[in-house]
Motif scaffolding. Structure first.
Motif: not given
Length: 714
Positions: A177-194
């Motif tokens: 929002p408003g160009g605020a990516r807040t990337a490292q604070v939010l993080g990201y998702l990926s599939p669960v591992t075995d």
């Protein structure tokens, strides 16, 4: 023809019958033993396996909860996308294992047939990504970026695409929002591992193979709350995998929402101003290295002084978290992790550590007073200070004569601290320490919270370093073999340093102590550590555990679990010293090293306190530090290889304050333009249907703060 007597044949027949009886009995005994083993000894195990073979489950993923800013603006939510999926069960019934269908599907989607086929193959130890790690009975997503035209083609030509579906599905979205990516604070998702599935098997929150899990940032810290509970439909199937009927259905339960203390408007300002400061620094010429500053990374923290809550946290370089949605490509992954990437996944506000330079001087000032030196005493601020044959210069070799500790903070006089540190080092016994050496300068740093994590609710925070006697000894033992092998007494500069370290690194030397006293040498801190310290100087001495999460709210908004601020300690400073240092830091902003950046600031209405720092790093350009506080906020900014504190970081920090308080460069305040003149206290309201009435956020432009409060009606 000779007749064989009857009596000679009978024994042989009897022997044969006995052998046959023994064989039959042995077979019956073996069969009985095997039946006992299968039905009694391992009966339960085989019964369970048979049960699993009869029932297969299909998972309906839960809608992941949103991450909201302090006013309810979504920073991460979900959007409906057209997801094309393939039923592997249906494809395997075809003579060609569905290759024809997948080839036609690739043509519609504009993808290579191999790319589509790889996505629907099952993962195992020998199969590299991409592959499907979930249940083979689960529809396997092929793409989450299908257009309405592509979806319509698949549906209208259903006979050409058996086992293929195109359905609207909720997919993670990072809204910026408003160009605020807040990337490292939010993080990201990926599939669960075995491994994660196995580890969590017996926990109160087990994973399903279809789960996406948080890998960094808030997505990881609050993964359990955000994830919800997937719906499971169990089908009875025969030994060929054909569905016989539905056995049981458990509906999905959506995840909770996490409300943060981040203000998206301030975050946008912080990200913009940090980036502009780094761009400006790259245009400046560095007289020491004879080239322009690289300014290759930086971070800024905006913290509520009275609670430790994070209002904004920016780290550069950054990245777009949306790159991970639906699976990241190998090309994008290389851009984020390769040697030339400068590692944008790092949150340098909590993981970037460097020498702090002169913003550290509030610590040796406190240490000196606690050791018995008077704050208002007279100390020599000479242009240099010598120890043996080595001279330690003041910044730009400027002297101010006899001054007190307050003035030493204002003008950032190094030689005052050199003398104090050297004197205390000698009192403690120098390289042959006394049994109960006080090491007050090092002890005070640990009392200020350095050398350990702050405890912020973000993963992978680093500790920094307080290079005291214990650390010196441990580090020497870990590296002495390499130093002693490489070192030469009369070799190159690097070899001479290695030789010196081999012989005496374990000793806390005089040079170590004087360098440490001005935040140099082996001292390492993070921006979040220094922000908590300057916030404590503002609030009366309380060190708070910094936090980004403010509350966990149920999907219908009825249950609110507020995350309260937590105090984790007190600065070793009495009220009088706090006031004295506060006056000195206010002097830094009005008549000291930061005064040229705060011209026109309304000091009578909003007292500003500041400290500049310029840290030298061997083999690199200087690091810029700028630490500040008002009664409401503490702001700390750093730019690696960016130059001086006030020169590189100062303008950006001033602009962030101007946006917060609604100030122009003449110091006039307009509350209708102020983003956050006081910290946000109320939580946003979430309606029973899950909707949030969030205010809009406009992109930030200098001179026009984004989303400022509306002008009161007359």
């Amino acid at each position: 023809m000779t007749n064989i007597p009857e009596t000679g044949r009978t024994p042989r027949v009897r022997i044969r019958l006995v052998v046959l009886q023994v064989l039959v009995f042995s077979l019956l005994l073996t069969l009985g033993g095997r039946l006992w083993y299968m039905q009694i000894r391992n009966g339960q195990e085989y019964a369970e396996e048979a049960s699993r073979n009869r029932v297969q489950q299909v998972v309906q993923p839960a809608v992941r909860g949103s991450i909201l800013d302090a006013r309810g603006v979504p920073l991460a939510d979900n959007e409906t996308r057209l997801v094309v999926s393939a039923s592997r069960t249906e494809l395997m019934k075809m003579k060609d294992d569905g290759k024809g269908v997948l080839t036609r599907l690739a043509g519609v989607l504009g993808l290579a047939p191999k790319e589509v086929m790889d996505k629907v193959r099952l993962c195992d130890a020998d199969t590299p990504q991409p592959c499907w790690n979930g249940s083979p009975y689960q529809p396997i997503p092929v793409t989450d970026e299908a257009t309405p035209k592509q979806a319509l083609q698949i549906r209208e030509r259903a006979e050409d695409f058996p086992g293929i579906t195109a359905e609207p599905t909720a997919v993670r979205r990072y809204t910026a929002p408003g160009g605020a990516r807040t990337a490292q604070v939010l993080g990201y998702l990926s599939p669960v591992t075995d491994q994660e599935i196995e580890k969590a098997k017996h926990s109160d929150s087990p994973f399903l193979r279809s789960d996406q899990v948080g890998r960094s940032g808030l997505e990881r810290t609050y993964d359990k709350e955000l994830r919800g509970k997937a719906g499971i439909t169990r089908y009875e199937v025969d030994h060929l995998g054909r569905v016989l009927g539905e056995a049981r259905r458990d509906p999905a339960r959506p995840g909770s929402n996490v409300v943060t203390s981040i203000d998206a408007r301030v975050q946008a300002v912080a990200e913009y101003e940090l980036n502009e400061a780094m761009k400006a620094a790259r245009k400046e010429f560095d007289r020491n290295t004879k080239r322009k500053y690289e300014a290759d990374s930086g971070a800024v923290v905006v913290m509520e002084a009275k609670t430790g809550r994070i209002v904004a946290m920016a780290s550069l370089p950054d990245y777009d978290p949306n790159a991970w949605v639906g699976g990241i490509s190998a090309k994008d992954y290389a851009k984020l992790t390769g040697e030339k990437s400068n590692f944008p996944l790092l949150n340098r506000a909590i993981q970037g550590q460097s020498a702090p330079g002169s913003i550290f001087k509030v610590i040796p000032t406190t240490a000196a007073v606690n050791a018995g030196y008077r704050f208002n005493g007279r100390y020599d601020c000479s242009s240099s200070y010598s120890i043996g044959d080595r001279s330690f210069s003041n910044f730009e070799s400027k002297g101010y004569g006899m001054i007190d500790l307050g003035r030493a903070l204002e003008v950032s006089c190094d030689t005052v601290y050199y003398r104090l540190a050297h004197e205390e080092w000698r009192k403690d016994g120098g390289t042959k320490p006394k049994k109960n050496a006080k090491d007050v300068f090092y002890t005070t740093a640990r009392q200020f919270g350095l050398g350990k994590e702050t405890g912020i609710d973000l993963p992978n925070e680093v500790k920094g370093r307080v290079p005291d006697r214990r650390w010196k000894q441990d580090y020497w033992e870990a590296n002495k073999d390499a130093w002693c092998e490489q070192g030469k007494k009369n070799g190159s500069y690097t070899e001479r340093i290695a030789y010196e370290n081999c012989v005496s690194f374990k000793d806390l030397r005089a040079g170590d102590s004087v360098n440490y006293s001005i935040g140099q040498g082996d001292t390492l801190v993070t921006p979040i550590q220094m922000a908590t310290i300057y916030a404590a100087l503002s609030n009366g001495g309380t060190l708070y555990t910094p936090s980004v999460g403010k509350a966990v709210v149920s999907p219908d908004g009825r249950t609110v679990d507020e995350i309260k601020p937590k105090a984790r300690g007190k600065l070793p400073v009495d009220r009088k010293l706090l006031e004295q240092m506060g006056d000195a830091l206010a002097g830094v902003a009005t008549r000291g090293t930061a005064a040229w950046r705060f011209g026109g600031w309304p000091q009578d209405k909003i007292p500003m306190h500041a400290k500049t720092g310029t840290a030298e790093v061997y083999g690199k350009q200087t690091t810029s530090w700028f630490a500040t506080y008002t009664k409401d906020y503490a702001i700390v900014m750093t730019i690696a290889q960016g130059g001086t504190g006030s020169g590189a970081s100062g303008p950006a920090v001033r602009n962030i304050y101007d946006a917060l308080y609604g100030l122009d460069k003449q110091g006039n305040q307009d509350l209708t333009r102020a983003l956050l003149p006081q910290p946000q206290t109320a939580l946003p309201k979430i309606q029973p249907d899950g909707t949030i009435d969030a205010p809009p956020v406009q992109p930030y432009k200098p001179g026009r703060p984004s989303g400022a409060v509306a002008k009161p009606k007359s």
